[in-house]
Design an enzyme around this catalytic site. Structure first.
Site, PDB file in Angstrom:
ATOM      1  N   ASP A 181       0.840  -1.204   0.000  1.00 40.57           N
ATOM      2  CA  ASP A 181       0.000   0.000   0.000  1.00 40.57           C
ATOM      3  C   ASP A 181       0.875   1.254   0.000  1.00 40.57           C
ATOM      4  O   ASP A 181       0.577   2.248  -0.663  1.00 40.57           O
ATOM      5  CB  ASP A 181      -0.917  -0.002   1.229  1.00 40.57           C
ATOM      6  CG  ASP A 181      -1.715  -1.289   1.331  1.00 40.57           C
ATOM      7  OD1 ASP A 181      -2.280  -1.705   0.309  1.00 40.57           O
ATOM      8  OD2 ASP A 181      -1.752  -1.898   2.423  1.00 40.57           O
ATOM      9  N   HIS A 192      -4.335  -3.129   6.977  1.00 38.20           N
ATOM     10  CA  HIS A 192      -4.383  -3.423   5.545  1.00 38.20           C
ATOM     11  C   HIS A 192      -5.775  -3.967   5.253  1.00 38.20           C
ATOM     12  O   HIS A 192      -6.014  -5.164   5.355  1.00 38.20           O
ATOM     13  CB  HIS A 192      -3.310  -4.445   5.156  1.00 38.20           C
ATOM     14  CG  HIS A 192      -3.491  -4.963   3.765  1.00 38.20           C
ATOM     15  ND1 HIS A 192      -3.229  -4.197   2.651  1.00 38.20           N
ATOM     16  CD2 HIS A 192      -3.940  -6.149   3.294  1.00 38.20           C
ATOM     17  CE1 HIS A 192      -3.509  -4.891   1.572  1.00 38.20           C
ATOM     18  NE2 HIS A 192      -3.952  -6.083   1.931  1.00 38.20           N
TER      19      HIS A 192
HETATM   20  P1  NAX Z   1      -2.669 -17.756  -3.436  1.00 38.24           P
HETATM   21  O1  NAX Z   1      -4.031 -18.238  -3.107  1.00 38.24           O
HETATM   22  O2  NAX Z   1      -2.187 -17.790  -4.830  1.00 38.24           O
HETATM   23  O3  NAX Z   1      -1.621 -18.595  -2.551  1.00 38.24           O
HETATM   24  C1  NAX Z   1      -1.833 -18.921  -1.223  1.00 38.24           C
HETATM   25  C2  NAX Z   1      -1.146 -20.247  -0.971  1.00 38.24           C
HETATM   26  O4  NAX Z   1      -1.241 -20.530   0.431  1.00 38.24           O
HETATM   27  C3  NAX Z   1      -1.794 -21.415  -1.719  1.00 38.24           C
HETATM   28  O5  NAX Z   1      -0.806 -22.113  -2.450  1.00 38.24           O
HETATM   29  C4  NAX Z   1      -2.367 -22.276  -0.595  1.00 38.24           C
HETATM   30  O6  NAX Z   1      -2.342 -23.652  -0.885  1.00 38.24           O
HETATM   31  C5  NAX Z   1      -1.415 -21.927   0.553  1.00 38.24           C
HETATM   32  N1  NAX Z   1      -1.917 -22.261   1.875  1.00 38.24           N
HETATM   33  C6  NAX Z   1      -3.195 -22.276   2.336  1.00 38.24           C
HETATM   34  N2  NAX Z   1      -3.236 -22.681   3.593  1.00 38.24           N
HETATM   35  C7  NAX Z   1      -1.962 -22.930   3.967  1.00 38.24           C
HETATM   36  C8  NAX Z   1      -1.371 -23.408   5.167  1.00 38.24           C
HETATM   37  N3  NAX Z   1      -2.108 -23.726   6.221  1.00 38.24           N
HETATM   38  N4  NAX Z   1      -0.035 -23.564   5.193  1.00 38.24           N
HETATM   39  C9  NAX Z   1       0.722 -23.273   4.109  1.00 38.24           C
HETATM   40  N5  NAX Z   1       0.212 -22.849   2.941  1.00 38.24           N
HETATM   41  C10 NAX Z   1      -1.122 -22.662   2.879  1.00 38.24           C
HETATM   42  O7  NAX Z   1      -2.576 -16.291  -2.816  1.00 38.24           O
HETATM   43  P2  NAX Z   1      -1.518 -15.139  -3.140  1.00 38.24           P
HETATM   44  O8  NAX Z   1      -2.036 -14.300  -4.236  1.00 38.24           O
HETATM   45  O9  NAX Z   1      -0.167 -15.711  -3.251  1.00 38.24           O
HETATM   46  O10 NAX Z   1      -1.639 -14.260  -1.816  1.00 38.24           O
HETATM   47  C11 NAX Z   1      -1.186 -14.760  -0.579  1.00 38.24           C
HETATM   48  C12 NAX Z   1      -1.845 -13.990   0.563  1.00 38.24           C
HETATM   49  O11 NAX Z   1      -1.411 -12.642   0.567  1.00 38.24           O
HETATM   50  C13 NAX Z   1      -3.370 -13.934   0.480  1.00 38.24           C
HETATM   51  O12 NAX Z   1      -3.897 -14.158   1.782  1.00 38.24           O
HETATM   52  C14 NAX Z   1      -3.644 -12.508   0.067  1.00 38.24           C
HETATM   53  O13 NAX Z   1      -4.907 -12.062   0.501  1.00 38.24           O
HETATM   54  C15 NAX Z   1      -2.523 -11.796   0.775  1.00 38.24           C
HETATM   55  N6  NAX Z   1      -2.163 -10.461   0.289  1.00 38.24           N
HETATM   56  C16 NAX Z   1      -1.841  -9.530   1.209  1.00 38.24           C
HETATM   57  C17 NAX Z   1      -1.354  -8.295   0.862  1.00 38.24           C
HETATM   58  C18 NAX Z   1      -0.942  -7.320   1.902  1.00 38.24           C
HETATM   59  O14 NAX Z   1      -0.657  -6.205   1.514  1.00 38.24           O
HETATM   60  N7  NAX Z   1      -0.905  -7.645   3.181  1.00 38.24           N
HETATM   61  C19 NAX Z   1      -1.254  -7.899  -0.547  1.00 38.24           C
HETATM   62  C20 NAX Z   1      -1.110  -9.069  -1.461  1.00 38.24           C
HETATM   63  C21 NAX Z   1      -2.037 -10.221  -1.135  1.00 38.24           C
HETATM   64  O15 NAX Z   1      -3.308  -9.933  -1.631  1.00 38.24           O
END
Ligand code: NAX
Length: 330
Positions: free
Chosen positions: A158, A186
């Protein structure tokens, strides 16, 4: 040569992981002279994808990369970890915030215990997975032996988006803009504050507020542009942002560990200490400077009434998320 640091990336088979892993292996996060061993964790249904991502990482032939473990075993993943990047979590479903928080409490509770028992005692943690601030708080609660200052959440994306909005508005290079603040949470109500930001105009650092000279824009469009940037990208790319998120993760960790440049602050979600009247016991995003691996909140900034209202609203939002998280059946 330096000893390698062990970096854990959870959710490594996901979108951000795919962009982030090569950046870490290239030294964009911890420095071009810092060897790394990467531990990739994901869940069983993504085990095969994880192996594919590992193969590509190996094929990058990165001289700094001294080892890779790809696993679905949280204990194996957490062993000896110096830096933990938490991308893994339960995905967001519209209008079901309680469900999202509960599912993630379960995940972050388990991962907190594994980190506490198996990671390096001085392990530095960055939580990215949403709800990032509250996931970080849960992690802190369930890993009481990890120092609270070692647990942070991501608002740097952000922050970087806000810098870009200002640079575009003033038609200057983004590298000349600094000292934006992302306060609080966030979330879709996040608040980018440009009141203290400056632009290096070559002759000195001038106030963004004075250069733009349009408080209405700063208090409306600027804020919504940053708040909705993620959705704008989804619409265009038909996928959520990944490379910009990965870059911001590297920025966050690099500045934290290697230090912020003199006169520059960045935004990080950190455990609040009462600064700016924000109650202790929340992971709240503040302006921070970092030196030798330690962050400190920038003190003494003048807060106007508009900013105060936003900061308090975000505090209330975090208190509510915390209440829901704590109502999780133990
Ligand atoms: P994806 O859904 O592509 O990847 C998430 C991965 O986490 C998947 O491969 C899933 O299998 C894995 N996962 C689920 N449960 C798990 C567990 N218990 N242990 C280990 N792995 C697990 O999401 P992606 O686009 O890579 O985003 C990752 C996270 O970042 C999401 O929660 C998203 O909302 C968050 N974000 C946060 C941001 C921030 O500014 N704080 C911005 C970017 C992003 O949107």
């Amino acid at each position: 040569e330096k000893d390698p640091l062990i970096v854990l990336v959870t959710g490594a088979a996901g979108q951000i992981g795919y962009a982030l892993l090569p950046m870490i292996a290239r030294g964009a996060m911890l420095g071009r002279d810092q060897p790394v061993i990467i531990h990739m964790l994901d869940i069983e249904p993504n085990a095969e994808t994880l192996i594919g991502v590992k193969m590509e990482l190996m094929d990058g032939a990165f001289p700094l990369l001294k080892g890779v473990i790809a696993t679905t075993d949280v204990i194996e993943a957490c062993k000896g970890v110096d830096v933990a990047i938490m991308l893994g979590g339960f995905p967001h479903r519209k209008d079901d915030n309680k469900d999202l928080i509960f599912s993630n409490v379960a995940i972050y509770k388990a991962q907190a215990s594994a980190l506490e028992q198996h990671a390096d005692p001085d392990c530095k943690v960055l939580v990215v997975a949403n709800p990032a601030n509250t996931n970080a708080l849960i992690l802190k609660e369930y890993a009481p032996s990890i120092p609270e200052e070692n647990i942070t959440s991501l608002t740097r994306l952000d922050h970087n988006r806000a810098l870009n909005q200002i640079a575009e508005k003033l038609n200057v290079n983004v590298g000349d803009v600094k000292n934006i603040i992302i306060w609080g949470n966030h979330s879709s109500n996040l608040y980018p504050d440009a009141n203290h930001a400056t632009v290096n105009t070559g002759v000195g650092h001038e106030s963004v507020k004075e250069l733009i000279d349009d408080d209405h824009w700063l208090n409306t469009n600027f804020i919504t542009n940053v708040q909705t940037r993620g959705q704008t990208i989804v619409k265009a790319r038909r996928l959520s942002c990944a490379s910009s998120a990965a870059i911001s993760v590297c920025d966050h960790m690099r500045d934290w560990i290697l230090g912020t440049p003199t006169g520059t602050w960045v935004s990080m979600g950190v455990y609040s200490d009462g600064s700016y009247g924000i109650q202790p016991g929340l992971i709240y995003s503040f302006p921070v400077t970092c030196e030798k691996g330690e962050w400190s909140i920038v003190q003494g900034l003048k807060i106007d009434e508009f900013a105060r209202g936003k900061m308090d609203a975000l505090q209330r939002e975090l208190i509510e998320e915390k209440r829901v998280a704590y109502s999780y059946p133990h």
